[in-house]
Write an enzyme that holds these catalytic residues in place. Structure first.
Site, PDB file in Angstrom:
ATOM      1  N   GLN A  83     -34.231   5.435  43.881  1.00  0.00           N
ATOM      2  CA  GLN A  83     -34.401   4.120  44.146  1.00  0.00           C
ATOM      3  C   GLN A  83     -33.580   3.384  45.070  1.00  0.00           C
ATOM      4  OE1 GLN A  83     -34.994   2.867  39.933  1.00  0.00           O
ATOM      5  NE2 GLN A  83     -36.272   4.499  39.680  1.00  0.00           N
ATOM      6  N   SER A  91     -36.513  10.101  34.966  1.00  0.00           N
ATOM      7  CA  SER A  91     -37.389   8.824  34.504  1.00  0.00           C
ATOM      8  C   SER A  91     -38.461   9.745  34.478  1.00  0.00           C
ATOM      9  CB  SER A  91     -37.434   8.505  36.306  1.00  0.00           C
ATOM     10  OG  SER A  91     -38.644   7.684  36.617  1.00  0.00           O
ATOM     11  N   GLY A  92     -39.154   9.216  33.604  1.00  0.00           N
ATOM     12  CA  GLY A  92     -39.893   9.833  33.258  1.00  0.00           C
ATOM     13  C   GLY A  92     -40.950   9.989  33.226  1.00  0.00           C
ATOM     14  N   SER A  93     -42.096   8.431  34.425  1.00  0.00           N
ATOM     15  CA  SER A  93     -42.808   8.635  35.417  1.00  0.00           C
ATOM     16  C   SER A  93     -42.628   9.594  36.538  1.00  0.00           C
ATOM     17  CB  SER A  93     -43.531   7.208  35.748  1.00  0.00           C
ATOM     18  OG  SER A  93     -42.003   6.478  36.457  1.00  0.00           O
ATOM     19  N   CYS A 253     -43.209   3.792  30.914  1.00  0.00           N
ATOM     20  CA  CYS A 253     -42.371   3.726  32.213  1.00  0.00           C
ATOM     21  C   CYS A 253     -41.849   4.950  30.633  1.00  0.00           C
ATOM     22  CB  CYS A 253     -40.483   2.335  31.116  1.00  0.00           C
ATOM     23  SG  CYS A 253     -39.530   3.058  31.412  1.00  0.00           S
ATOM     24  N   GLY A 254     -41.059   6.446  30.577  1.00  0.00           N
ATOM     25  CA  GLY A 254     -41.052   6.672  29.817  1.00  0.00           C
ATOM     26  C   GLY A 254     -39.906   7.277  29.090  1.00  0.00           C
ATOM     27  N   THR A 255     -38.707   6.951  30.296  1.00  0.00           N
ATOM     28  CA  THR A 255     -37.198   6.888  29.563  1.00  0.00           C
ATOM     29  C   THR A 255     -37.020   5.473  28.608  1.00  0.00           C
ATOM     30  OG1 THR A 255     -36.581   5.808  31.780  1.00  0.00           O
ATOM     31  CG2 THR A 255     -36.158   8.204  31.383  1.00  0.00           C
TER      32      THR A 255
END
Length: 344
Positions: A83, A91-93, A253-255
């Protein structure tokens, strides 16, 4: 036209959040584990990260996922999230983007109606189950790493909002979870700029007042993001994760959803088998389900399963000539603000 270097990417988004996948041309990253490789990028040589996340080849409102061979025998592939500020462990996404990309491109064989993909990440092994039909991924469910609450209702002092209470939890990275009413804003698109600025200011204050260190992951020792949250009439959690240099996550946001699930679990508001909908600032949705319990470094943890969908929408080749003026990119204060002076 002749170019000395080129990088191949698949262009992917997950509920609007860009998570491109770097599939070819990257140099070998030293390290015997994926965590070692991430720490090498952050501490020794981050030139690749800067090339693919900075202007003129990129912008701050995106991530690039470095696809690498796994370092463990039980994984099908490995990846590291790159990033604008640094490399991150999970990161989930972005994980949903990676699974979608490697299956739809044939990097990993797709089996219908479901394909199981095991991913080596700096945070640990992620087991993903992709629902597939006619060569497409219709959804991806991630069995995330053990997630736990570090602090609940921790008060921090702020010049602008007085005392603000935060939950600090790990969901693949560390989050500060903030009920958005404390800063006087609602989570809606027209407030994106204000939420981003508030989140970056709270992150700065948290770095001064709260210390974290993951019990088993060396180098994971900061609150990476501030996630604002609110509650919807239908029981969903409205989320808004803020990321350096000052922007908001387009996805739920997965995490962050995993970290929020961990905070609810620690409070006894969620038990194994329960699920919560996370809804983003632009209306995208993930489902976060508690599928089990664990213990990490003496901390009671929940095992989250996060489900969402990604979309491959193109390919790109980045070409870099040895004589070009910005070989590893640049940053300007119109996007980075005063902290641009701290960057190299």
């Amino acid at each position: 036209m002749r170019f000395e270097k080129s990088l191949e990417l698949l262009l992917v988004h997950c509920q609007g959040e860009l998570g491109h996948v770097l599939t070819g041309g990257a140099p070998e990253i030293p390290g015997s584990t994926m965590l070692d490789k991430m720490n090498h990028i952050n501490a020794v040589d981050d030139s690749l990260r800067r090339i693919v996340t900075r202007e003129p080849r990129a912008n701050v409102a995106m991530s690039v996922n470095l696809l690498v061979a796994p370092t463990r025998a039980d994984a099908d592939a490995g990846f590291i999230v790159l990033q604008a500020d640094k490399a991150h462990p999970m990161s989930g996404s972005n994980c949903i983007c990676v699974v979608t990309a490697i299956l739809e491109s044939g990097c990993v064989a797709m089996h219908e109606p479901e394909t199981v993909v095991r991913l080596d990440t700096p945070a640990g092994l992620i087991v993903a189950r992709a629902r597939c039909d006619n060569g497409r991924c219709l959804s991806v469910s991630l069995d995330n790493v053990p997630s736990f609450a570090e602090l609940l209702d921790q008060a921090i002092d702020t010049p602008q909002w007085g005392k603000v209470k935060v939950d600090v939890a790990f969901g693949g990275v560390y989050y500060a979870l903030v009920d958005v009413g404390q800063i006087g804003l609602a989570i809606k698109p027209s407030n994106a700029r204000g939420l981003a600025e508030a989140g970056i200011e709270l992150k700065r204050l948290l770095a001064e007042q709260v210390t974290v260190s993951h019990p088993t992951l060396s180098g994971v020792d900061e609150i990476a993001y501030v996630m604002f949250r609110d509650h919807e009439p239908d029981g969903a959690v409205r989320t808004c994760t803020t990321l350096p240099p000052g922007r908001v996550d387009r996805s739920p946001c997965g995490t962050g959803s995993s970290a929020n699930l961990a905070a609810l679990f620690a409070r006894g508001l969620v038990k194994v088998g329960d699920a919560r909908i996370s809804r983003s600032i632009i209306g995208g949705e993930f489902t976060a389900e508690a599928i089990g319990e664990a213990e990490i470094g003496g901390r009671k943890a929940v095992l989250p399963r996060v489900t969402g969908r990604g979309y491959v929408f193109g390919r790109s080749e980045l070409r870099i000539a040895d004589d070009e003026p910005f070989p590893v990119g640049f940053v300007l204060s119109d996007t980075w603000g005063p902290q641009v002076d701290q960057l190299t």
